[in-house]
Design an enzyme around this catalytic site. Sequence first.
Site, short mmCIF file in Angstrom:
data_model
loop_
_atom_site.label_atom_id
_atom_site.label_comp_id
_atom_site.label_asym_id
_atom_site.label_seq_id
_atom_site.Cartn_x
_atom_site.Cartn_y
_atom_site.Cartn_z
N ALA A 66 33.34 40.35 11.34
CA ALA A 66 32.33 39.72 12.19
C ALA A 66 31.77 40.81 13.09
O ALA A 66 32.43 41.82 13.34
CB ALA A 66 32.97 38.63 13.02
N GLY A 109 36.41 39.15 9.19
CA GLY A 109 35.58 38.03 8.74
C GLY A 109 35.05 38.24 7.32
O GLY A 109 34.76 37.27 6.61
N GLU A 112 37.69 37.00 5.21
CA GLU A 112 37.81 35.54 5.37
C GLU A 112 36.73 34.85 4.55
O GLU A 112 36.99 33.82 3.92
CB GLU A 112 37.71 35.19 6.86
CG GLU A 112 38.91 35.75 7.61
CD GLU A 112 38.86 35.49 9.09
OE1 GLU A 112 37.99 36.05 9.77
OE2 GLU A 112 39.69 34.69 9.57
N GLU A 132 42.17 42.24 12.84
CA GLU A 132 41.81 41.59 14.10
C GLU A 132 42.77 41.91 15.24
O GLU A 132 42.40 41.97 16.40
CB GLU A 132 41.72 40.07 13.91
CG GLU A 132 40.47 39.58 13.19
CD GLU A 132 40.60 39.59 11.67
OE1 GLU A 132 41.52 40.23 11.13
OE2 GLU A 132 39.76 38.93 11.02
C1 3H9 Z 1 36.47 39.66 12.91
O1 3H9 Z 1 36.05 39.82 11.81
C2 3H9 Z 1 36.77 38.32 13.49
C3 3H9 Z 1 36.95 37.25 12.47
O2 3H9 Z 1 38.28 37.13 12.09
C4 3H9 Z 1 36.51 35.92 13.05
C5 3H9 Z 1 35.04 35.79 13.24
C6 3H9 Z 1 34.53 34.43 13.53
N1 3H9 Z 1 30.95 44.87 14.17
O3 3H9 Z 1 33.94 53.18 12.87
P1 3H9 Z 1 32.66 53.79 12.46
C7 3H9 Z 1 29.91 49.87 13.81
S1 3H9 Z 1 36.75 40.92 13.98
C8 3H9 Z 1 29.98 45.60 14.75
O4 3H9 Z 1 32.17 54.97 13.23
P2 3H9 Z 1 33.79 54.56 9.91
C9 3H9 Z 1 30.51 50.88 14.77
O5 3H9 Z 1 30.44 50.43 16.10
C10 3H9 Z 1 36.22 42.33 13.12
N2 3H9 Z 1 29.85 46.93 14.59
O6 3H9 Z 1 32.61 54.16 10.90
C11 3H9 Z 1 29.64 52.08 14.51
O7 3H9 Z 1 28.42 51.88 15.19
P3 3H9 Z 1 27.60 53.11 15.82
C12 3H9 Z 1 37.22 42.80 12.16
C13 3H9 Z 1 30.72 47.53 13.80
O8 3H9 Z 1 33.16 54.83 8.62
C14 3H9 Z 1 29.35 51.98 13.02
O9 3H9 Z 1 29.60 50.62 12.67
N3 3H9 Z 1 36.80 44.08 11.63
C15 3H9 Z 1 31.76 46.83 13.16
O10 3H9 Z 1 34.65 55.60 10.55
C16 3H9 Z 1 30.22 52.85 12.16
O11 3H9 Z 1 31.59 52.62 12.52
C17 3H9 Z 1 37.17 45.22 12.20
O12 3H9 Z 1 37.90 45.27 13.17
C18 3H9 Z 1 31.84 45.45 13.35
N4 3H9 Z 1 32.79 44.70 12.75
O13 3H9 Z 1 34.70 53.26 9.80
C19 3H9 Z 1 36.63 46.47 11.56
N5 3H9 Z 1 32.51 47.72 12.44
O14 3H9 Z 1 27.17 53.95 14.65
C20 3H9 Z 1 36.16 47.44 12.58
C21 3H9 Z 1 31.92 48.92 12.62
O15 3H9 Z 1 26.50 52.45 16.54
N6 3H9 Z 1 35.52 48.61 12.00
N7 3H9 Z 1 30.86 48.81 13.43
O16 3H9 Z 1 28.55 53.80 16.71
C22 3H9 Z 1 36.22 49.63 11.47
O17 3H9 Z 1 37.43 49.62 11.38
C23 3H9 Z 1 35.43 50.83 11.02
O18 3H9 Z 1 34.20 50.80 11.67
C24 3H9 Z 1 35.18 50.90 9.50
C25 3H9 Z 1 34.20 52.09 9.22
C26 3H9 Z 1 36.50 51.17 8.80
C27 3H9 Z 1 34.54 49.65 8.99
#
Ligand code: 3H9
Length: 714
Positions: A66, A109, A112, A132
Amino acid sequence: MNNVVKVERPSEAANIAVIVIDNPPVNAIGQDVYEGLLTTFESLAKDSSVSAVVIAAAGRTFIAGADIKLLEQAARGEGGRLYLHPLLEIIETFSRPVVVALHGTSLGGGMELAMSAHYRVASPDAQMGQPEVNLGIIPGAEGTQRLPRLVGIAAAVDMCVSGKPIKAPEALRLGLIDRIIEGDLRKGSIAFAREMATRGSHPRTRDRKEKLGSPELNAPIFAAGREQAAKIRRNMKAPLAAIEAIEAASSLPWEQGLDREREIADRCLASSESRALIHAFFAERGVSKIPDIPKDIRALEIRKAAIVGAGTMGGGIAMALVNAGIPVILKDSDQAALDRGMDAIRKNYDVSVKRGRFTPEIVEQRIAQIHPQLGYDGFQDADLILEAVFENLTLKKQIFAELDKIAGPQCVLASNTSTLDIDAIASATSRPERVVGLHFFSPANIMRLVEIVRGAKTSKELVATALALSKKLGKVGVVVGNCWGFVGNRMMIPYMREAQFLVEEGATPAAVDKALYDFGMAMGIFAVDDMGGIDVMWRVRQERKHLDKPGIRKPLMTDKLYEMGRLGQKTAAGWYRYDENRKPIPDAEVEALIRKTSQEAGIPQRSITPDEILDRCLYIMINEGARILAEGYALRAADIDTIYLSGYGFPGYRGGPMWYADSVGLKTVLDRIVGFHRQHGELWEPAPLLRQLAESGRTFASWDADQEKRFAPQ
Ligand code: 3H9
């Protein structure tokens, strides 16, 4: 459909609708993606020409979760929470098969949503996870209810507590996905969908009960999960909440399980833990945004590196570099030191093999990429030369003067100094614009933080290169200004000093460390001092002796320990004594010496509460942080938080020292500091920025927001 969700009808299979989510960079589910998918499914439901649906994503990854920005707003009470239920309901009850095609990192999400579909296929290198817990929340879009139905209770607990993704083959083994598609994922998933369309019925995850176990079987799994949580997520509520929700999945009917999950998810989202962790997530991603350095500036590629100094730091940095595929020359002027350094590298790798992190073959390959030598052969071809000798300005300047003669014109000249003046070091060369500080933290092959010290003349290209290199090494590079101790150590020195004053006034090292550990610090400060080496801090003090002001209180004990040869873990005795497992054991001899020394110095002895220990250790650090900010040595309070979270063992669920101060309330912090100032004198002089923010009812976060406005292009 909208601009982030499109439907394609492939020419080879016009009866298959391929929904493509295209919301860069990571296809996070925000309002647009949610609405796009919902309206698309509503329209496909009416389209009888569609016999199966594939959900895929464009770009480098399937949905990475999400949109955390929405979660942040909801956590702050500034927006509604995103409920995915109507969308998941329409997908799961869709009358024709829905197949999800996973690539990259499908997280939160995203998973999910995938679990509400009838089938999941993935590319061989795809990863899937429920991270999460890293944000202090639970998989609250029905994930805690569907995941155990697909992978079983034990794997679901493990995934939700650890937050670690699993790889496609493991996901296939557990039943999270149905097939791995070699080759073209799009083509393969369309072929899979055609195959499934011929089947009469399609599995709905909610109906699957065969992996839900029984109360007797599950009880020990939940108990083990709670133990794991206490170990790897000490003091955190989210992992326990996830287990509670999975317990509901195992014991309640579907609808009631969903209600329970929603209740728990809302509770987590409203917690200070989740606000702090969401702050930490964006803080870490914000550090690479440097106002005067354009995003598209060319960073130099580091293909070959050389290190001067084969001690603990040099060896650890060499490991970090070869682990990222960069071969290294490791130079020392003394053969015995070089041998010791290579020996330590080998031992460290042996530990990784024992822990299953690397195979012996990989370790051999990595070690073969480290070339130990006494001279400067090959330095002229290095893209990066990093000096990692001990903290002595004269020595470092001498080395940089030599390097200046040898290094190629494009070479990055870096110093791993932890406190010294990078401009003074750069002044020993004819090219100060090619000099930067790269302050790694020990053990450098493990610790994530690198302080990138930008000297007065360091070029923008070099800063961008240092940031890119940090990322390549899997580390967090934070750009800091050139002041004594930079940001991390400049704040740690008063913290360490205050801890020593506390023991002089009546606490014990163990009591101080316990209060800090219970607060959530990875280690107490005395244990840290013993680990780093009491001689290291002694050497730092010698370099600064000329700055000591008369009449200002100075700690009494560390010089004594140094003179006694109690140098910390390396001599099995420092503030503590150590057994063969390096476990710190309170030492009556040291405690008696502290009492005697303090009494002789006329320091009144009293009992000190854990609250006072925390306030004095943390607020002195925060006060220094406020000075650093005002002086511009850190760009943002959030950068300071990232430094403390990734390099100093500050607990993520408290968001870092500056976020912690905001959460306590700056007025409360200031009042306490004013009290300590009255009681303990000059060292507690409140920082003007802290006073200004506190007295106007503001926070460090609001100061950061103002900074961002100042940074924004006009
Ligand atoms: C969830 O899903 C809740 C649900 O259970 C319930 C919902 C109802 N959202 O890390 P990076 C952005 S909670 C918004 O440098 P990488 C990040 O800020 C979510 N933005 O790249 C950055 O922006 P900027 C569960 C996001 O290649 C850019 O993407 N998911 C999100 O080193 C690049 O990110 C997580 O916790 C997001 N979800 O790694 C996953 N994700 O360029 C969190 C990333 O402006 N994300 N951004 O600075 C990660 O672990 C890593 O970003 C990922 C990529 C592995 C995906």
